[in-house]
Write a protein that holds these residues in place. Structure first.
Motif, mmCIF file in Angstrom:
data_model
loop_
_atom_site.group_PDB
_atom_site.id
_atom_site.type_symbol
_atom_site.label_atom_id
_atom_site.label_comp_id
_atom_site.label_asym_id
_atom_site.label_seq_id
_atom_site.Cartn_x
_atom_site.Cartn_y
_atom_site.Cartn_z
ATOM 1 N N GLN A 1 0.604 -3.726 4.253
ATOM 2 C CA GLN A 1 -0.250 -3.763 3.835
ATOM 3 C C GLN A 1 -1.457 -4.131 4.273
ATOM 4 O OE1 GLN A 1 -3.084 -3.047 1.585
ATOM 5 N NE2 GLN A 1 -1.588 -3.889 0.256
ATOM 6 N N ASP A 2 -2.800 -4.077 4.686
ATOM 7 C CA ASP A 2 -3.687 -3.754 5.751
ATOM 8 C C ASP A 2 -4.443 -4.991 5.041
ATOM 9 O OD1 ASP A 2 -3.390 -1.827 6.877
ATOM 10 O OD2 ASP A 2 -4.868 -1.226 5.591
ATOM 11 N N TRP B 1 -6.630 -0.549 -2.944
ATOM 12 C CA TRP B 1 -5.552 -0.491 -2.108
ATOM 13 C C TRP B 1 -4.955 0.912 -2.564
ATOM 14 C CZ3 TRP B 1 -5.475 -4.376 -5.281
ATOM 15 C CH2 TRP B 1 -4.197 -4.743 -5.632
ATOM 16 N N LYS C 1 -11.275 -5.601 8.665
ATOM 17 C CA LYS C 1 -11.159 -4.495 7.817
ATOM 18 C C LYS C 1 -12.532 -4.557 7.234
ATOM 19 C CE LYS C 1 -9.156 -0.763 5.478
ATOM 20 N NZ LYS C 1 -7.469 0.041 5.475
ATOM 21 N N ASN D 1 -12.228 -5.423 2.688
ATOM 22 C CA ASN D 1 -11.488 -6.980 2.831
ATOM 23 C C ASN D 1 -12.329 -8.255 1.556
ATOM 24 O OD1 ASN D 1 -9.172 -5.265 3.603
ATOM 25 N ND2 ASN D 1 -8.564 -6.449 5.188
ATOM 26 N N ASN E 1 0.612 -0.838 -0.180
ATOM 27 C CA ASN E 1 -0.322 0.382 0.528
ATOM 28 C C ASN E 1 0.641 1.146 0.273
ATOM 29 O OD1 ASN E 1 0.967 0.244 2.922
ATOM 30 N ND2 ASN E 1 -1.103 -0.121 3.497
ATOM 31 N N SER F 1 0.677 -9.302 9.922
ATOM 32 C CA SER F 1 -0.263 -8.885 10.076
ATOM 33 C C SER F 1 0.540 -6.976 9.295
ATOM 34 C CB SER F 1 -0.633 -8.186 11.193
ATOM 35 O OG SER F 1 -0.104 -7.219 12.425
ATOM 36 N N PRO F 2 -0.638 -5.751 9.747
ATOM 37 C CA PRO F 2 0.563 -4.814 9.504
ATOM 38 C C PRO F 2 0.705 -4.212 10.147
ATOM 39 C CG PRO F 2 -2.389 -3.986 9.133
ATOM 40 C CD PRO F 2 -1.838 -6.223 9.602
ATOM 41 N N ASN F 3 0.535 -4.252 11.638
ATOM 42 C CA ASN F 3 0.835 -3.836 13.044
ATOM 43 C C ASN F 3 2.333 -3.462 13.300
ATOM 44 O OD1 ASN F 3 -1.278 -2.870 12.993
ATOM 45 N ND2 ASN F 3 -2.490 -3.958 13.829
#
Length: 237
Positions: free
Chosen positions: A162-163, A237, A183, A186, A123, A150-152
């Motif tokens: 990326q989410d 995205w 999300k 998605n 993203n 994960s994106p975190n």
């Protein structure tokens, strides 16, 4: 809910002698205009590499790359200075960003290596390249969705630009588990590593997959002991 079935025997296939690869999406010499990507999910390759063989140095840019060994070991070297070995229960991620060069090979002299090679569109373009690797306990995916990507950054070392969220699960026969999307908007892509599942009114067998969109949650039921990879990815995205 909309769904697309990807049967195991309809995948692209390449046998290079030292490498046998099945392609869920168009890759290399395999092209199907109906199977180029599922949202941000661009590549899902199911690879087996002979003992002592591998991929020489090659470049990537602006792609999120995830490697999941299924059995055996995979040695990795890259232009960021990483030199490591990943094995079963490990997960490796790379953000190629502005550009990396890397190689992968089976360091064992007596056994094959099998792994999933997965690419996602990022993203963010032209980020600084990065590498992450983590070992996961197989016990934590027993009748559970174990988050592996994960994106975190605060959640996992194996985070990506990326989410998207990836999970592994080992489900006992007869066990049902609901997954709720992280999300809105998605999609969900489920790849069955082994066993037999019922999901969205469809029966999946070993190496089958299903792509689901326009949903908030889904129930997954194991008809027999089953191992699966679940990937929640953006459709835009």
């Amino acid at each position: 809910m909309k769904k697309t079935i990807y049967k195991a025997d309809t995948r692209g296939h390449a046998n290079h002698g030292w490498l046998e690869s099945y392609h869920t999406f168009s890759f290399a010499s395999y092209y199907d205009q109906e199977r180029v990507h599922f949202g941000a999910l661009r590549v899902l390759n199911d690879d087996k590499v002979d003992a002592g063989m591998g991929f020489g140095k090659h470049p990537h840019d602006n792609m999120e790359i995830i490697s999941i060994p299924l059995f055996g070991d995979l040695a990795h070297q890259d232009s960021m200075g990483n030199n490591s070995v990943i094995k079963e229960n490990d997960v490796q991620v790379m953000s190629a960003g502005t550009g990396i060069v890397h190689s992968e090979f089976n360091p064992n002299k007596d056994k094959k290596t099998a792994f999933l090679q997965i690419w996602l569109f990022p993203n963010k373009q032209n980020v600084e390249p990065r590498y992450g690797q983590k070992s996961f306990s197989s016990l934590e995916r027993k009748n559970n969705f174990q988050m592996i990507v994960s994106p975190n950054p605060e959640e996992l070392n194996t985070w990506i630009h990326q989410d998207a969220w990836f999970y592994l699960a080992d489900l006992d026969k007869g066990f049902s588990k609901e997954y709720t999307l992280q999300k809105e908007g998605n999609g969900l892509f489920l790849f069955l590593l082994s066993g037999s599942l019922e999901v969205a009114g469809e029966k999946l067998n070993t190496r089958d997959a299903i792509g689901l969109t326009e949903l908030e949650s889904i129930e997954v039921k194991a008809n027999e002991a089953s191992k699966l990879l679940l990937m929640e990815v953006p459709m835009e995205w």
